[in-house]
Design a protein around this motif. Structure first.
Motif, PDB file in Angstrom:
ATOM      1  N   LEU A 264      73.646  -9.920  59.624  1.00 61.68           N
ATOM      2  CA  LEU A 264      74.405  -8.537  59.336  1.00 61.68           C
ATOM      3  C   LEU A 264      75.253  -7.788  60.683  1.00 61.68           C
ATOM      4  CD1 LEU A 264      74.648  -6.638  57.142  1.00 61.68           C
ATOM      5  CD2 LEU A 264      72.885  -5.143  58.017  1.00 61.68           C
ATOM      6  N   CYS A 265      76.838  -8.183  60.608  1.00 62.03           N
ATOM      7  CA  CYS A 265      77.092  -8.201  61.784  1.00 62.03           C
ATOM      8  C   CYS A 265      78.509  -6.292  60.798  1.00 62.03           C
ATOM      9  CB  CYS A 265      78.174  -8.875  61.641  1.00 62.03           C
ATOM     10  SG  CYS A 265      77.967 -10.686  62.317  1.00 62.03           S
ATOM     11  N   PHE A 266      78.634  -6.269  62.738  1.00 60.14           N
ATOM     12  CA  PHE A 266      79.300  -4.322  62.203  1.00 60.14           C
ATOM     13  C   PHE A 266      80.763  -5.423  63.033  1.00 60.14           C
ATOM     14  CE2 PHE A 266      80.531  -0.819  64.279  1.00 60.14           C
ATOM     15  CZ  PHE A 266      81.951   0.071  63.218  1.00 60.14           C
ATOM     16  N   VAL A 267      81.787  -5.660  62.353  1.00 57.77           N
ATOM     17  CA  VAL A 267      82.978  -5.312  62.547  1.00 57.77           C
ATOM     18  C   VAL A 267      84.048  -4.553  63.018  1.00 57.77           C
ATOM     19  CG1 VAL A 267      84.647  -6.843  61.960  1.00 57.77           C
ATOM     20  CG2 VAL A 267      82.534  -8.409  60.937  1.00 57.77           C
ATOM     21  N   ASP A 268      84.817  -4.456  63.832  1.00 54.66           N
ATOM     22  CA  ASP A 268      85.485  -3.650  64.002  1.00 54.66           C
ATOM     23  C   ASP A 268      86.435  -3.317  64.856  1.00 54.66           C
ATOM     24  OD1 ASP A 268      86.273  -0.750  64.282  1.00 54.66           O
ATOM     25  OD2 ASP A 268      84.378   0.177  65.782  1.00 54.66           O
ATOM     26  N   PRO A 269      87.752  -4.219  64.529  1.00 54.83           N
ATOM     27  CA  PRO A 269      88.650  -4.844  65.761  1.00 54.83           C
ATOM     28  C   PRO A 269      89.331  -3.684  66.530  1.00 54.83           C
ATOM     29  CG  PRO A 269      88.783  -5.514  62.680  1.00 54.83           C
ATOM     30  CD  PRO A 269      87.822  -4.432  62.925  1.00 54.83           C
ATOM     31  N   ARG A 270      89.160  -2.917  66.106  1.00 54.41           N
ATOM     32  CA  ARG A 270      90.021  -1.265  66.624  1.00 54.41           C
ATOM     33  C   ARG A 270      89.802  -0.934  67.160  1.00 54.41           C
ATOM     34  NH1 ARG A 270      94.285   0.872  62.747  1.00 54.41           N
ATOM     35  NH2 ARG A 270      95.513  -0.983  62.080  1.00 54.41           N
ATOM     36  N   ARG A 271      87.772  -0.701  67.242  1.00 54.57           N
ATOM     37  CA  ARG A 271      86.840  -0.291  67.889  1.00 54.57           C
ATOM     38  C   ARG A 271      86.985   1.462  67.889  1.00 54.57           C
ATOM     39  NH1 ARG A 271      84.315  -3.143  71.820  1.00 54.57           N
ATOM     40  NH2 ARG A 271      85.288  -5.027  71.963  1.00 54.57           N
ATOM     41  N   PHE A 272      86.719   1.508  66.449  1.00 60.12           N
ATOM     42  CA  PHE A 272      86.676   3.204  66.082  1.00 60.12           C
ATOM     43  C   PHE A 272      86.002   3.700  65.709  1.00 60.12           C
ATOM     44  CE2 PHE A 272      92.000   3.381  64.165  1.00 60.12           C
ATOM     45  CZ  PHE A 272      92.078   3.509  65.516  1.00 60.12           C
ATOM     46  N   GLY A 273      84.871   2.917  66.020  1.00 62.14           N
ATOM     47  CA  GLY A 273      83.502   2.845  64.426  1.00 62.14           C
ATOM     48  C   GLY A 273      82.796   3.290  66.334  1.00 62.14           C
ATOM     49  N   SER A 274      80.899   3.752  65.731  1.00 57.55           N
ATOM     50  CA  SER A 274      79.763   3.809  66.540  1.00 57.55           C
ATOM     51  C   SER A 274      79.043   4.046  65.380  1.00 57.55           C
ATOM     52  CB  SER A 274      80.133   5.464  67.087  1.00 57.55           C
ATOM     53  OG  SER A 274      80.493   6.028  66.273  1.00 57.55           O
ATOM     54  N   TRP A 275      77.382   3.545  66.441  1.00 59.29           N
ATOM     55  CA  TRP A 275      76.804   2.980  66.303  1.00 59.29           C
ATOM     56  C   TRP A 275      75.259   4.091  66.387  1.00 59.29           C
ATOM     57  CZ3 TRP A 275      73.691   0.474  62.529  1.00 59.29           C
ATOM     58  CH2 TRP A 275      72.711   0.623  61.934  1.00 59.29           C
TER      59      TRP A 275
END
Length: 299
Positions: free
Chosen positions: A18-29
């Motif tokens: 289960l992967c968190f894909v974020d090309p622009r690196r806008f997200g956080s965990w």
């Protein structure tokens, strides 16, 4: 997959991920069991709670800002991002820099009409379809993307966004205008920006795509051009072919006798010489001419 910055692997063999894909690196965990405290109800999974949260808090100072900026406020519009706000405002023809409270206060009257006990269920459904409001589109537009995710984004080709771009009606679409809001984010729109548009900025037009040019068949063999052939082509371009009438005029001109110095010289040399006069006659003519200069005119 590429840009998978967070992976959860199962213990089975072979493991699944289960992967968190974020090309622009806008997200956080952040580890937790609920939304962050500053986030409101989700526009997709908690639509009714989201709608009530917005309408009951219209007195908040947050709604003094333009509607395009308020749509990014996750306290009230949890899940709406940059491309979604452009698509929602475009479909409703709402200027992006209209005051948010002005836009949303009109929904309260619609709420009263929908709750009218005299309206049947069919009339309520018809009224909702004919008067789609901004809060409703905040739910339906993201649902379009979720329901069509398999068609819009190919999991095997994650870098191919062609289908998604075809779905967009406003965001990054050629011919649309754009401005930067006070948070530095770009908003795309059509028409007038609204009364609260930032001063000192002029809307920029997204350039339209040029019409595709016809391409030559790559399999067709290209003819070889020699230096002599290239010179002949240049000469032909500089001297275009003459018509039949022009060619006939040139032939007639060639048949006519040529004029010029040579012909004049030949005429002079060919002229017959006049017979010479005796010397005594020439002397008598000169003598009479001298005497006649001072003589009075004859009466």
């Amino acid at each position: 997959p590429r840009h998978a910055h967070l992976r959860f692997l199962t213990r089975e063999s072979p493991p699944r991920a289960l992967c968190f894909v974020d090309p622009r690196r806008f997200g956080s965990w952040r580890l937790g069991d609920a939304w962050q405290p500053e986030r409101g109800p989700c526009v997709v999974s908690e639509y009714q709670a989201f709608r009530e949260n917005v309408l009951k808090n219209l007195d908040d100072r947050a709604f003094d800002k333009p509607i395009c900026e308020v749509l990014l406020n996750q306290k009230y519009f949890n899940g709406i991002g940059n491309y979604l706000r452009a698509e929602i405002l475009y479909r409703l023809k709402i200027p992006p820099f209209e005051k948010a409270r002005t836009v949303l206060e009109a929904l309260k009257e619609q709420e009263r009409r929908k709750k009218d006990p005299s309206l049947t269920l069919s009339k309520k459904v018809k009224l909702r379809r004919e008067n789609a409001d901004l809060l409703e589109l905040c739910h339906t537009v993201p649902m379009e993307v979720i329901m069509a995710a398999k068609q819009l984004l190919d999991p095997e080709h994650t870098d191919d966004y062609s289908t998604f771009k075809n779905w967009l009606q406003c965001y990054l679409v050629p011919g649309m205008s754009s401005l930067r809001d006070r948070s530095g984010r770009t908003i795309w729109f059509q028409g007038e920006p609204g009364p609260m548009a930032p001063k000192g900025q002029r809307p920029r037009k997204t350039p339209r795509k040029k019409s595709p040019q016809l391409k030559a068949d790559p399999e067709a063999p290209s003819p070889k051009v020699t230096p002599r052939a290239s010179k002949q082509r240049r000469r032909a371009a500089a001297n275009p072919p003459k018509s039949e009438e022009e060619e006939e005029e040139q032939e007639e001109e060639a048949d006519r006798p040529r004029k010029g110095r040579a012909r004049g010289r030949r005429a002079v040399t060919a002229a017959p010489a006049s017979p010479e006069e005796p010397q005594s006659v020439r002397r008598s003519r000169r003598t009479s001419a001298r005497r006649g200069r001072g003589a009075a005119p004859a009466v």
